[in-house]
Design a protein around this motif. Structure first.
Motif, PDB file in Angstrom:
ATOM      1  N   THR A  92       0.842  -1.193   0.000  1.00 26.49           N
ATOM      2  CA  THR A  92       0.000   0.000   0.000  1.00 26.49           C
ATOM      3  C   THR A  92       0.881   1.247   0.000  1.00 26.49           C
ATOM      4  N   THR A  93       0.239   2.381  -0.104  1.00 26.86           N
ATOM      5  CA  THR A  93       0.936   3.657   0.031  1.00 26.86           C
ATOM      6  C   THR A  93       0.109   4.544   0.955  1.00 26.86           C
ATOM      7  N   VAL A  94       0.669   5.660   1.373  1.00 27.10           N
ATOM      8  CA  VAL A  94      -0.066   6.587   2.240  1.00 27.10           C
ATOM      9  C   VAL A  94      -0.118   7.963   1.591  1.00 27.10           C
ATOM     10  N   LYS A  95      -1.217   8.650   1.867  1.00 24.35           N
ATOM     11  CA  LYS A  95      -1.417  10.003   1.338  1.00 24.35           C
ATOM     12  C   LYS A  95      -1.655  10.960   2.504  1.00 24.35           C
ATOM     13  N   TRP A  96      -0.943  12.079   2.470  1.00 24.11           N
ATOM     14  CA  TRP A  96      -1.147  13.142   3.459  1.00 24.11           C
ATOM     15  C   TRP A  96      -2.165  14.123   2.888  1.00 24.11           C
TER      16      TRP A  96
END
Length: 488
Positions: free
Chosen positions: A467-471
């Motif tokens: 997965t990835t993360v978004k701010w």
């Protein structure tokens, strides 16, 4: 579930590859023809990636209970068809019945862990240094994942990536090893098709590395390449992925040490070494490569170990009493025999085995081995035990760390504190006290250091990889930008 496989699986359809190459599929035990598959071309691969990309957008928006339901259905299908999968593993990969049964069981556990991921795609709300601002962090799918699965534990080492990628909202394209196109790929197309997975999300392309191997990595669609296999190929994948700024999860080769300190329980150490060395003929990335025994226990250990090795049953992997089956192909046998001969020339002594019959390499034990011999320097990946003496804990640690791998290992001692101190200093991603190195639990971080790979599989660590993360920040109150903005 399907029982016969001769086609690729692209966009939810079973289709014939359009390459001119044909992938033969033969039993490594008796070379019985299992079937053949017309290979995938670059055009087939492109269709597969585009199908995954298109289907993934809707899949990512599905509620977590929908994703979990399909994962749970897939688990039930595997459980219902366990004997069929075991039969495929025995015929296609040369797995003994006991190894194949164990592989299916650990795969089910991995799938059950993956079924929890849709509800673990959590985020955070964090404070901000800016007045009136709220910081949010969202966990999101990567998009599409390319998976290259190996031939040694094809079912498990494919599904741990396939199930994780799907459960976290990604689309998938799988290229199984050409030795195991069914157990490393096509079985999953059948399983998830029956489970109701939306069309296009999971695609399986069977093809030669020389034809589509680079393209599965360099194609513009996948964001992550998950690969399990040799360090040599892993370096190539890492290089190609780096040029295109793709993430990689690489579980590569190992040169795993099994350290027996002078206060170890002899019987326990011998039993652990027997399993850790000869399970699946030693064709496991975590298998023991070097058995290192304190000089004061060396002769006693060797005698006890050889006696137990002589009791192993060698033969047809479909026979439930067989411990040692065939290697995957003749090339592997020839490679290992060459390392044995070179090590003998340098002073090693073969006290058991050292002979082969076609793909069947008989259990072999070498003594008087040094760390610089080929049988100790190279990853064996076969049923050959190299036993090395050492003088004290410091030498054992130095020898363990001398080679550029660091996947798994084990330390035996009656003192847990002493063994733990040694284990801490061995440069490896995983290590076990009073056990053997072949361990994999679906909630624990699996992966290596140095030339043994990058990243971790399983549990919360797999979530990070797939997965990835978004701010996303929200300015609730009008912000004061200071002297930059003229006051009115």
């Amino acid at each position: 579930m399907k029982r016969e496989f001769d086609k690729l699986y692209i966009n939810g359809e079973w289709v014939k590859g359009i390459s001119e190459n044909v992938i033969p599929n033969q039993s490594p035990f008796d070379h019985t023809d299992i079937g053949s598959i017309t290979a995938a071309s670059k055009e087939d691969l492109d269709k597969a990636y585009k199908s995954a990309e298109k289907a993934q957008k809707a899949w990512a928006d599905e509620p977590p209970q929908a994703k979990r339901q399909i994962m749970e259905r897939a688990v039930s299908i595997v459980e219902e068809n366990k004997e069929l999968i075991i039969e495929w593993l025995t015929n296609e990969s040369g797995s003994t019945y006991m190894k194949a049964a164990g592989e299916v069981s650990v795969s089910i556990n991995s799938m059950k862990e993956a079924a929890t991921y849709p509800y673990r795609m959590d985020g955070k709300i964090l404070p901000s240094q800016v007045p009136g601002k709220e910081n949010r962090v969202y966990r999101e799918p990567l998009g599409v994942v390319g998976i290259i699965s190996p031939w040694n534990f094809p079912f498990h080492l494919a599904v741990r990536s396939i199930a994780t990628a799907l459960a976290t909202g990604n689309g998938v394209v799988v290229k199984p090893a050409t030795h195991t196109p069914v157990t490393g790929g096509l079985l999953f197309a059948s399983i998830f098709e029956e489970a109701g997975l939306p069309k296009g999300l999971l695609n399986v392309v069977v093809g030669k590395g020389s034809e589509i191997g680079d393209d599965i990595v360099t194609h513009p669609i996948p964001r992550l390449i998950s690969f399990t296999g040799s360090t040599e190929v892993g370096r190539r994948i890492g290089e190609l992925a780096g040029r295109h700024l793709k993430k990689t999860a690489l579980e590569l080769g190992g040169n795993n040490v099994f350290i027996v300190l002078d206060d170890a329980n002899l019987d326990q150490a011998v039993e652990s070494a027997l399993f850790g060395k000869f399970y699946h003929q030693g064709q496991i990335c975590m298998s023991i490569n070097r058995i290192m025994v304190h000089k004061d226990m060396y002769d006693t250990f060797v005698d006890a170990f050889v006696a137990r090795v002589k009791g192993l049953n060698v033969g047809n992997p479909s026979d439930k009493s067989t411990h040692i089956g065939p290697l995957i192909d003749q090339d592997q046998v020839d490679r290992i025999l060459k390392d044995i001969e070179s090590s003998k020339d340098q002073g090693a002594e073969v006290v058991l085995g050292g002979n082969a019959d076609k793909n069947m390499l008989y259990p072999t034990v070498l003594t008087h081995v040094t760390n610089s011999m080929p049988i100790a320097k190279n990853e064996i990946f076969g049923p050959v035990a190299a036993i090395i003496p050492f003088n004290d804990d410091e030498e054992a640690i130095r020898l363990a760390n001398e080679h550029p791998y660091g996947l798994s290992g084990a330390v035996h001692s009656s003192s847990i504190e002493r063994a733990t101190n040694v284990a801490h200093r061995v440069e490896t991603g995983m290590i076990h006290i009073n056990d053997e190195p072949v361990n994999d639990e679906p909630h624990m971080p699996f992966g290596g250091e140095k030339d043994s790979g990058l990243g971790r599989f399983n549990g919360e660590w797999a979530l990070e990889e797939f997965t990835t993360v978004k701010w996303l920040a929200v300015q609730h109150k009008r912000r004061d930008y200071g002297p930059f903005i003229e006051k009115r």
